[in-house]
Write a protein that holds these residues in place. Sequence first.
Motif, PDB file in Angstrom:
ATOM      1  N   VAL A  54       0.821  -1.218   0.000  1.00 26.64           N
ATOM      2  CA  VAL A  54       0.000   0.000   0.000  1.00 26.64           C
ATOM      3  C   VAL A  54       0.849   1.261   0.000  1.00 26.64           C
ATOM      4  O   VAL A  54       0.630   2.180  -0.800  1.00 26.64           O
ATOM      5  N   MET A  55       1.845   1.318   0.886  1.00 23.25           N
ATOM      6  CA  MET A  55       2.599   2.554   1.068  1.00 23.25           C
ATOM      7  C   MET A  55       3.776   2.684   0.104  1.00 23.25           C
ATOM      8  O   MET A  55       4.176   3.800  -0.241  1.00 23.25           O
ATOM      9  N   VAL A  56       4.357   1.567  -0.313  1.00 22.90           N
ATOM     10  CA  VAL A  56       5.515   1.624  -1.215  1.00 22.90           C
ATOM     11  C   VAL A  56       5.092   1.477  -2.673  1.00 22.90           C
ATOM     12  O   VAL A  56       5.482   2.276  -3.534  1.00 22.90           O
ATOM     13  N   LEU A  57       4.279   0.446  -2.952  1.00 18.53           N
ATOM     14  CA  LEU A  57       3.868   0.205  -4.337  1.00 18.53           C
ATOM     15  C   LEU A  57       2.603   0.963  -4.731  1.00 18.53           C
ATOM     16  O   LEU A  57       2.278   1.052  -5.913  1.00 18.53           O
ATOM     17  N   GLY A  58       1.869   1.479  -3.739  1.00 17.61           N
ATOM     18  CA  GLY A  58       0.660   2.235  -4.041  1.00 17.61           C
ATOM     19  C   GLY A  58      -0.531   1.382  -4.422  1.00 17.61           C
ATOM     20  O   GLY A  58      -1.451   1.857  -5.111  1.00 17.61           O
ATOM     21  N   ALA A  59      -0.549   0.123  -3.980  1.00 20.01           N
ATOM     22  CA  ALA A  59      -1.652  -0.777  -4.308  1.00 20.01           C
ATOM     23  C   ALA A  59      -2.906  -0.413  -3.534  1.00 20.01           C
ATOM     24  O   ALA A  59      -2.853   0.297  -2.519  1.00 20.01           O
ATOM     25  N   ASN A  60      -4.036  -0.901  -4.010  1.00 21.32           N
ATOM     26  CA  ASN A  60      -5.295  -0.718  -3.310  1.00 21.32           C
ATOM     27  C   ASN A  60      -5.227  -1.365  -1.932  1.00 21.32           C
ATOM     28  O   ASN A  60      -4.667  -2.454  -1.777  1.00 21.32           O
ATOM     29  N   PHE A  61      -5.795  -0.709  -0.935  1.00 17.92           N
ATOM     30  CA  PHE A  61      -5.715  -1.180   0.449  1.00 17.92           C
ATOM     31  C   PHE A  61      -6.286  -2.585   0.598  1.00 17.92           C
ATOM     32  O   PHE A  61      -5.672  -3.462   1.219  1.00 17.92           O
ATOM     33  N   ASN A 122      -1.618   3.912   5.720  1.00 19.27           N
ATOM     34  CA  ASN A 122      -2.825   4.678   5.426  1.00 19.27           C
ATOM     35  C   ASN A 122      -3.964   3.746   5.016  1.00 19.27           C
ATOM     36  O   ASN A 122      -3.730   2.672   4.454  1.00 19.27           O
TER      37      ASN A 122
END
Length: 290
Positions: A54-61, A122
């Motif tokens: 989530v925080m590094v790759l920006g994937a959906n939570f 987040n």
Amino acid sequence: MAELLQHLLNALILGGTYALLGIGLTLIFGIMRVVNFTHGELYTFGAYMVFFLVMVLGANFFVGILVAMILGVVLGALIELVLLRPLRGADIDTTMLVMIGAWIAMQNLEQFTWSGIAKSINHPFPMDPLVVGLVSVSWVRVFVFAFAVLLIGVTYVLIHRTRLGKAMRATFQDRETAALMGVDTNRINTATFAFGSCLAATAGALLGPVFIVAPTMGDMAALKAFAIVILGGLGSIMGATLGGFILALVEELGAGYISSGYRDAMGFLLIILVLVFKPTGLFAAKDRIG
């Protein structure tokens, strides 16, 4: 009254993830007779995987949580195949030493990879709490509770309504007889450890966004998982579930009415009392996983 209701609600929500930890450990210990010292590190692994996705790759939570669960299955299967299967038939002391070594190695690898600095995750839920009457709760905690309850239900269905669950229960009751009846006990061991690891990783993935993520976060989680197994009774899935909620309730009331510094102490005091007066656990079920 409002304060009491708030504590009860907090305990109910936290108890769901405690139950996941306890169920995973009681399955592994009950079926494989292995003291899984890596259980807490699998919990930490789940939290860090959500952080990475989530925080590094920006994937959906939500995708991050599902992927963390899958990776928990994979890591659990690898631990069983690489470390435990070659030790099949070895004395319990040897197995315990290997698992302690794996626990230390995993924790140090996490610290080397992510550093010792605590991290936060987040989530997409509103920051304003959900207010119901006299109590309030954050939306992320509502999600954590709902997901944990769903997974507990899935576990019950797996154990009681599938062929795999039937084979697990047969292996728990009598490994030799189960093998004679055609049950592949090696496959059951791998499936059991993988599933128990998935539950631990899921608990970490769910609580990571609620609290903070750190390399040593699994230490207390592992202790609580063992406490839940003792409280609920070895081999009792229902006992592990109820034990998780009871432990959360005792901790929450102790923190609220005595001191937050004694939160963990209150839970372990309960375990001491249970060991003194009912060593088999409050909900022990003889020769049964269920």
